[in-house]
Motif scaffolding. Sequence first.
Motif, PDB file in Angstrom:
ATOM      1  N   PHE A 107       0.828  -1.202   0.000  1.00  0.00           N
ATOM      2  CA  PHE A 107       0.000   0.000   0.000  1.00  0.00           C
ATOM      3  C   PHE A 107       0.866   1.258   0.000  1.00  0.00           C
ATOM      4  O   PHE A 107       0.563   2.229  -0.691  1.00  0.00           O
ATOM      5  CB  PHE A 107      -0.926  -0.001   1.224  1.00  0.00           C
ATOM      6  N   LYS A 115       2.381   1.761  -3.489  1.00  0.00           N
ATOM      7  CA  LYS A 115       1.401   2.222  -4.472  1.00  0.00           C
ATOM      8  C   LYS A 115       1.030   3.684  -4.227  1.00  0.00           C
ATOM      9  O   LYS A 115       0.894   4.468  -5.175  1.00  0.00           O
ATOM     10  CB  LYS A 115       0.150   1.340  -4.412  1.00  0.00           C
ATOM     11  N   LEU A 158      -6.488   4.381   1.651  1.00  0.00           N
ATOM     12  CA  LEU A 158      -6.668   3.108   2.339  1.00  0.00           C
ATOM     13  C   LEU A 158      -8.124   2.648   2.305  1.00  0.00           C
ATOM     14  O   LEU A 158      -8.409   1.479   2.023  1.00  0.00           O
ATOM     15  CB  LEU A 158      -6.213   3.243   3.794  1.00  0.00           C
ATOM     16  N   ASN A 216      -9.212   1.458  -1.082  1.00  0.00           N
ATOM     17  CA  ASN A 216      -8.528   0.257  -1.578  1.00  0.00           C
ATOM     18  C   ASN A 216      -8.440  -0.846  -0.524  1.00  0.00           C
ATOM     19  O   ASN A 216      -7.650  -1.783  -0.680  1.00  0.00           O
ATOM     20  CB  ASN A 216      -7.120   0.624  -2.047  1.00  0.00           C
ATOM     21  N   GLU A 256      -8.118  -4.600  -1.129  1.00  0.00           N
ATOM     22  CA  GLU A 256      -6.864  -5.207  -1.585  1.00  0.00           C
ATOM     23  C   GLU A 256      -6.089  -5.870  -0.446  1.00  0.00           C
ATOM     24  O   GLU A 256      -5.120  -6.594  -0.697  1.00  0.00           O
ATOM     25  CB  GLU A 256      -6.002  -4.173  -2.291  1.00  0.00           C
TER      26      GLU A 256
END
Length: 305
Positions: free
Chosen positions: A111, A114, A290, A293, A296
């Motif tokens: 994370f 990205k 966060l 996403n 994920e």
Amino acid sequence: MSTTLRQLRAFVLVAEQNSFTKAAESLCLTQSALSGLIKELEQNLDVKLFDRTTRKLHLSDAGARLLPQARRVLNEVSVLNEKVNNLKSLHQGHVRLAVSQQLSASTMPKFIAKFCELHPNIQVTLTDCSVDDVVRHIENLEADLGIAPERFYGDDLHVDTLFSSPFYLVLPSTHAFAKKEAVQWEDLLSQRLITLNGPFIKGLQNELPAHISNRIFSSDFEVNFLSTALGMTRMGLGITLCLLYAAEWVEQNGLVMRPITSPIVERKFLLYTHKNRSLAPAALAFKEFLINNAHEFLVSSPSTA
């Protein structure tokens, strides 16, 4: 009356252009309005800034001495405005994260990487720690965002649920249970167990039938870190438990995961923030990233090999 930035800009521009007429045009003011600003500034400072004649305009001695300082003030304000704009546009900023150790070692690096690709000028720092320390870091304003399993927290904190995960059994691919699509908690009674210390497992005591929880709490090995449990499982010393977010980590150890049912027991993972602290734009951007996403965390499907 206090000195204003508008008065300082008028002073600097008249001095640089050596003309009220040109300065007034640059500022889109009438000459009388510009003259009014200069007079107000002279009154505020109690000094004469310009010597005027019918033909020429000159800085007074006081005006010449004050001009560099006026320029510095305007430059500092310009730098301030630029920094604010950069923060708002995410061209600068710093995010401090406090994350539970297992998440820090498994999913969080993905994370962070990205997010940094999207916002390369924002600095992200990570403190990996125990779950209780995550809450403490947020309570003490030592971190902007905290990510950890659900724990007791005080009235000063706000939480958002990021994701929930059921428990999985971790075992070698050669184990008999690896042929099953799922296992039941009852199946664990006859197995050598490796469990983790702390609340991660302790909560099962009230969520499972007594004879099962008694077996789990009299496991063959108790360790502090999932990495240790995975290493011992890989060496055939027993089987262990984990949550779905650790799937990639499990696969890296050459192990497989199977969901545990009857009953399905889940753990919530929360995003902790402080109610009395406004998040800076960079931290707010990471929080939104966060939440948007969060799925994920669970995208790595456990190996069925």
